[in-house]
Write a protein that holds these residues in place. Structure first.
Motif, short mmCIF file in Angstrom:
data_model
loop_
_atom_site.label_atom_id
_atom_site.label_comp_id
_atom_site.label_asym_id
_atom_site.label_seq_id
_atom_site.Cartn_x
_atom_site.Cartn_y
_atom_site.Cartn_z
N SER A 37 0.86 -1.18 0.00
CA SER A 37 0.00 0.00 0.00
C SER A 37 0.90 1.24 0.00
O SER A 37 1.73 1.40 0.89
N THR A 84 1.17 5.42 -0.12
CA THR A 84 0.45 6.68 0.09
C THR A 84 1.32 7.83 -0.40
O THR A 84 2.51 7.89 -0.09
N THR A 106 -3.92 6.95 -1.95
CA THR A 106 -3.38 5.65 -1.55
C THR A 106 -3.81 4.61 -2.57
O THR A 106 -4.96 4.61 -3.03
#
Length: 416
Positions: A393, A395, A404
């Motif tokens: 993930s 961001t 994100t």
């Protein structure tokens, strides 16, 4: 992972004294750039961290723990008896007391040393730049040994390796594989058997403050044992770059166990004797040692490569395969002002996972999974801790708006 930062001149010497505080435990190294993965113009990217990644990459003279160089074993004059001393001045005034040695207690430094020393070797290197020594970790009974790339890299241009074992025997060795991006290498001792392989542990299980032991051959002094604690985890350390400008940056285990030139390639172990890191570099206050070795020594800031991150690459090298690394497909740099944090995207490789996610030049990456990204080095180090095909993930901020996305990491095996 073609993730770079500012390119570093390949094959060049370390930064001059006072510029780069991180050095290999063998030769002097400095931070470098990384290639077209996470960042190519500015500092490289790291991988997921188990604890907070340090806000800065260790940046001062970094000594790579590889070799101690000729004459690196130190001066002994001050410890010798005065030859002019008379017999009367040496006569002991106390009586000798007989003492029985007790077995080492489980979990003690002594017991760890007894378990691990048979699995640690001294590596003597003779190359075009002279002679040096480093350390290595026995992986198999028939002589497969893990060490640092910077310990053996000069041999690839012509030279030889000689490995000395705990029982006093020695053997010639050949290189099976090297990986400059993780500063690791695998060599094979010739004609040996019945060696004692080291126990490989889990660096993911480490905690700050945990006791550890370092073993190796500082300044050529083989079978040297030092102890300390884990001072920090996921410290982004940048010690150079390969010939394509990809930086050697990894999320290091920081320790205050004494690590010096020659310790490079040796194990950092937990109190069960399991290898949790590869001693690789130290931060020094000065580039010159007051003891005449020409290399600075330990000031309690040593760095080891986490074993979890590199074992897949070690397995590839042991099989004769070319090591692969995860990458986002971007080049990154640091923010322009001191009050900003994150890794600034400089370039995006067309068709890369970052390109598909919509990342663009000028965007600022602030987080990968739960790891905060403070600068380009921390991003490179974080990504390096993952493997190609892992999903992360990411961001980032674009035009003031935070975004994100889940990204499947590319491999430098396919994305040049």
């Amino acid at each position: 992972m073609s993730d770079h930062q500012t390119p570093h001149q390949p094959g060049g010497p370390a930064h001059q004294p006072g510029q780069d505080p991180y050095q290999h435990a063998t030769t002097q190294w400095s931070g470098g750039g990384s290639g077209g993965g996470v960042g190519a113009q500015e500092p490289p990217a790291p991988r997921r961290r188990r604890t907070g990644l340090a806000a800065m990459v260790v940046a001062t003279s970094l000594l790579v723990g590889g070799g101690a160089g000729i004459g690196g074993a130190a001066l002994w004059d001050a410890t010798q008896d005065d030859p002019a001393a008379t017999a009367s001045t040496r006569t002991p005034s106390t009586s000798t007391v007989s003492q029985t040695q007790e077995p080492a207690a489980d979990g003690s430094v002594e017991s760890v040393a007894q378990k691990v020393l048979p699995s640690v070797v001294k590596i003597d290197v003779t190359g075009s730049q002279g002679s040096a020594s480093g350390s290595g970790i026995v992986l198999t009974a028939d002589g497969t040994i893990l060490t640092n790339n910077h310990v053996v890299e000069t041999v690839e241009a012509g030279g030889s390796l000689r490995v000395s074992f705990d029982d006093g025997t020695s053997a010639d060795a050949e290189i099976l594989g090297t990986d400059p991006l993780t500063d690791t290498a695998v060599i094979k001792a010739e004609g040996v058997s019945d060696l004692t392989p080291a126990t490989i542990g889990k660096s993911a299980n480490l905690g700050v403050g945990e006791a550890v032991v370092a073993i190796g051959s500082p300044f050529g002094l083989d079978a040297t044992v030092t102890s300390g604690i884990v001072s920090a985890l996921d410290r982004p350390v940048n010690v150079g770059s390969d010939d394509q400008g990809n930086s050697t940056t990894y999320p290091a285990i920081q320790t205050d166990a004494a690590i010096n030139p020659g310790n490079s390639g040796g194990p950092l172990v937990d109190m069960t004797g399991a290898v949790i890191g590869i001693n690789s570099s130290i931060r020094t206050a000065a580039s010159q040692s007051p003891y005449g070795s020409g290399e600075a020594g330990s000031i309690g800031l040593g760095f080891a490569i986490p074993i979890d991150e590199v074992m897949p690459i070690v397995d590839q090298m042991a099989k004769g395969e070319t090591p692969t690394h995860a990458r986002l497909g971007i080049q990154v740099g640091d923010p322009q002002t001191p009050d900003e944090t994150g890794a600034v995207v400089r370039e995006v490789t067309p068709g890369s996972t970052a390109d598909k996610a919509g990342l663009a030049p000028g965007d600022v990456i602030s987080k990968v999974d739960d790891q905060r990204i403070s600068d380009a080095n921390s991003l490179v180090a974080t990504i390096r801790s993952y493997r190609p095909g892992d999903t992360v993930s990411v961001t980032w901020t674009s035009d003031g708006e935070e975004q994100t996305a889940q990204l499947v990491l590319d491999s430098d095996a396919t994305n040049g």
